[in-house]
Design a protein around this motif. Sequence first.
Motif, PDB file in Angstrom:
ATOM      1  N   GLU A  98       0.620  -1.206  -0.248  1.00  0.00           N
ATOM      2  CA  GLU A  98      -0.383  -0.382   0.307  1.00  0.00           C
ATOM      3  C   GLU A  98       0.518   1.121   0.002  1.00  0.00           C
ATOM      4  N   PRO A  99       0.611   2.161  -0.860  1.00  0.00           N
ATOM      5  CA  PRO A  99       1.009   3.795  -0.845  1.00  0.00           C
ATOM      6  C   PRO A  99       0.726   3.839   0.629  1.00  0.00           C
ATOM      7  N   VAL A 100       2.458   5.044   1.153  1.00  0.00           N
ATOM      8  CA  VAL A 100       1.701   5.744   2.205  1.00  0.00           C
ATOM      9  C   VAL A 100       1.514   6.422   2.226  1.00  0.00           C
ATOM     10  N   ASN A 101       0.976   7.158   1.372  1.00  0.00           N
ATOM     11  CA  ASN A 101       0.031   8.618   0.991  1.00  0.00           C
ATOM     12  C   ASN A 101       0.035   8.854  -0.510  1.00  0.00           C
ATOM     13  N   GLU A 102      -0.225  10.288  -0.343  1.00  0.00           N
ATOM     14  CA  GLU A 102      -0.808  10.673  -2.006  1.00  0.00           C
ATOM     15  C   GLU A 102      -0.235  10.617  -3.046  1.00  0.00           C
ATOM     16  N   GLN A 103       1.183  11.464  -2.312  1.00  0.00           N
ATOM     17  CA  GLN A 103       1.856  11.733  -3.272  1.00  0.00           C
ATOM     18  C   GLN A 103       2.156  10.202  -4.220  1.00  0.00           C
ATOM     19  N   ALA A 104       1.953   9.533  -2.930  1.00  0.00           N
ATOM     20  CA  ALA A 104       3.103   8.053  -3.625  1.00  0.00           C
ATOM     21  C   ALA A 104       2.061   6.974  -4.562  1.00  0.00           C
ATOM     22  N   VAL A 105       0.633   7.607  -4.161  1.00  0.00           N
ATOM     23  CA  VAL A 105      -0.138   7.293  -5.371  1.00  0.00           C
ATOM     24  C   VAL A 105      -0.038   7.903  -6.516  1.00  0.00           C
ATOM     25  N   ALA A 106      -0.079   9.136  -5.992  1.00  0.00           N
ATOM     26  CA  ALA A 106       0.055  10.046  -7.692  1.00  0.00           C
ATOM     27  C   ALA A 106       1.050   9.206  -8.370  1.00  0.00           C
ATOM     28  N   THR A 107       2.482   9.386  -7.940  1.00  0.00           N
ATOM     29  CA  THR A 107       3.329   8.676  -8.812  1.00  0.00           C
ATOM     30  C   THR A 107       3.562   7.186  -8.985  1.00  0.00           C
ATOM     31  N   ILE A 108       2.796   6.328  -8.185  1.00  0.00           N
ATOM     32  CA  ILE A 108       2.625   5.153  -8.407  1.00  0.00           C
ATOM     33  C   ILE A 108       2.025   5.428  -9.970  1.00  0.00           C
ATOM     34  N   TYR A 109       0.653   6.165  -9.434  1.00  0.00           N
ATOM     35  CA  TYR A 109      -0.611   6.066 -11.216  1.00  0.00           C
ATOM     36  C   TYR A 109       0.205   6.499 -12.288  1.00  0.00           C
ATOM     37  N   GLY A 110       0.950   7.736 -12.221  1.00  0.00           N
ATOM     38  CA  GLY A 110       1.980   8.481 -13.382  1.00  0.00           C
ATOM     39  C   GLY A 110       2.904   7.183 -14.080  1.00  0.00           C
ATOM     40  N   ASN A 111       3.438   6.718 -13.834  1.00  0.00           N
ATOM     41  CA  ASN A 111       4.097   5.451 -13.549  1.00  0.00           C
ATOM     42  C   ASN A 111       3.720   3.932 -14.505  1.00  0.00           C
TER      43      ASN A 111
END
Length: 153
Positions: A15-28
């Motif tokens: 699980e991503p730890v925060n919204e920035q991690a989610v956004a980064t994974i989504y961008g990737n």
Amino acid sequence: MRDKYMRFMASKGAEPVNEQAVATIYGNMRADINQVYSKITELEMEVSEHSLVINAIKPLDQSRRCYRMIGGVLVERTIKEVLPAVQHNKEGLEMVIARLNEALEKKKKEIADFEAKYKIRIKKGDEVKDDGSKKEGSAQGVLVGPAGAAEQN
């Protein structure tokens, strides 16, 4: 290094730890889809070129001289020798395109599941595209800009 970590987390189901991690994974994930699209387009252009060559040399005399580029070296052959090789290469490219299309569909499903899981909405200019799940009082989702926007930070 950070991108590799985020991809590793996404591939392992962590699980991503925060919204920035989610956004980064989504961008990737979106970047991966764009790369597959680009590769499919590139290979489709090569198939088209192979078809042009096949159509150009097929009606000619089979004993006629023909030149073919092999590994950066121009070699002289006959049409009888070159035509089957070009047809075989074209078939191989078409098989690769089919596999890439399968992979693309799988990646699209993964990104759709990811969007649903984290309630991701894509912001384009002033408008926000919602995935149709407007519920008052529901948990907040992640708002992501256009693909590549997270990489500019």
